[in-house]
Design a protein around this motif. Structure first.
Motif, PDB file in Angstrom:
ATOM      1  N   GLU A   1     -13.392 -20.219   6.719  1.00  0.00           N
ATOM      2  CA  GLU A   1     -13.544 -19.188   7.755  1.00  0.00           C
ATOM      3  C   GLU A   1     -14.743 -18.290   7.449  1.00  0.00           C
ATOM      4  N   GLN A   2     -14.839 -17.822   6.195  1.00  0.00           N
ATOM      5  CA  GLN A   2     -15.937 -16.917   5.841  1.00  0.00           C
ATOM      6  C   GLN A   2     -17.295 -17.615   5.990  1.00  0.00           C
TER       7      GLN A   2
ATOM      8  N   GLU B   1     -18.061 -18.013   9.710  1.00  0.00           N
ATOM      9  CA  GLU B   1     -18.388 -16.711  10.296  1.00  0.00           C
ATOM     10  C   GLU B   1     -19.850 -16.352  10.017  1.00  0.00           C
ATOM     11  N   GLN B   2     -20.314 -16.681   8.802  1.00  0.00           N
ATOM     12  CA  GLN B   2     -21.722 -16.416   8.480  1.00  0.00           C
ATOM     13  C   GLN B   2     -22.667 -17.192   9.397  1.00  0.00           C
TER      14      GLN B   2
ATOM     15  N   CYS C   1     -12.353 -19.557  14.881  1.00  0.00           N
ATOM     16  CA  CYS C   1     -13.497 -18.644  14.709  1.00  0.00           C
ATOM     17  C   CYS C   1     -14.303 -18.548  16.004  1.00  0.00           C
TER      18      CYS C   1
ATOM     19  N   ARG D   1      -5.798 -14.143   4.197  1.00  0.00           N
ATOM     20  CA  ARG D   1      -6.744 -13.089   4.555  1.00  0.00           C
ATOM     21  C   ARG D   1      -6.210 -11.726   4.144  1.00  0.00           C
TER      22      ARG D   1
END
Lengths: 178, 178
Positions: A50-51, A54-55, A92, B95
């Motif tokens: 996810e991170q 997201e970037q 996302c 999260r």
């Protein structure tokens, strides 16, 4: 139209960003892989994906996200991880209001090589040619993500028109369902 | 210890919150189902599941989230949806820094009925008895989520100690892997 292609995977999640429109030259904007350690727990791995995604979304602001449609394969364990990574990618994108489209591996191969049964080398060669790159895209397994984005740019127009027509005729659609 | 059990599914995602500790009486805190419309696109459905689960996490602040481990079944289409819904649940918990544990359906059945092959009616009856409810939990398919939470409360202690021991001995663990 800017498309982020995502080739989902728990260990390696390929990402590729392509600008283009049907009948116009394509341009590669970025390519890479979001990696997670195989020895980690599944929760933290999904969080890393996810991170990472997201970037990519923050940096490139795509108009659309194209994700490979996951099918059953021989290795059920791999399929589960792929399905879970694809869920994160779809989540996302949807959270940002970015439309998501799924394409099967054969649709992607057919779009870039003309054959739904093309091998990996052929797909990579065509991705390099279509994006006018001096060398095959690196990392090698990110070529599929670029192929997904290209596939969407070329198929997307017709699909969007069909979806709009279906949305405009909800009654007819319901009748079919009964 | 407060545990949120999640029985993942795209159309119906069961959730149940139980307070308890090994050897102590259990208490049901809440039970319900997060639903998404089958006719919607997968992206918006995953988003609805995320939003629904976030509400449960906000309201009940569990110490741990127990998710049913997804296995291959006959219906591959269902498995994919289940895997994707479970990914959302694991992501939401991780999260927030809430540990996630996976339990197989047979582990859950064995924990609450003594048999890994118990049927649904037996599981529901035991969940009702263990939580001292006047009637079977409703909606009926949310009983599995409560059973998952109970399973974790009873198995969790030992698992946590094992995980801590493994974490404290990373060298030994790596040697096993080679």
């Amino acid at each position: 139209m800017r498309v982020l292609g995502v080739d989902p995977g728990l260990t390696r999640c390929g990402v590729g960003v392509v600008d283009g429109a049907p009948g116009r030259p394509l341009r590669m904007v970025g390519v890479g892989v979001v990696r997670t350690p195989a020895e980690s727990e599944i929760g933290p791995r999904l969080l890393l994906i996810e991170q990472g995604l997201e970037q990519w979304l923050d940096e490139h602001r795509p108009d659309l996200v194209a994700v490979e449609r996951v099918f059953a394969q021989h290795n059920v364990r791999t399929v589960m991880g792929t399905a879970q990574a694809s869920a994160v990618a779809m989540l996302c994108a949807t959270r940002r209001g970015i439309p998501v489209t799924l394409h099967t591996p054969s649709e992607v191969k057919a779009a870039v090589t003309g054959s739904g049964r093309a091998d990996k080398a052929q797909v990579t060669a065509m991705v390099q040619r279509l994006l006018r790159l001096d060398a095959p895209p690196k990392p090698a397994d990110a070529a599929d993500a670029l192929a997904l984005a290209i596939c969407h740019i070329w198929r997307g127009g017709a699909q969007t028109r069909i979806a709009a027509a279906v949305a405009a005729a909800p009654r007819a659609r319901q009748e079919y369902r009964r």
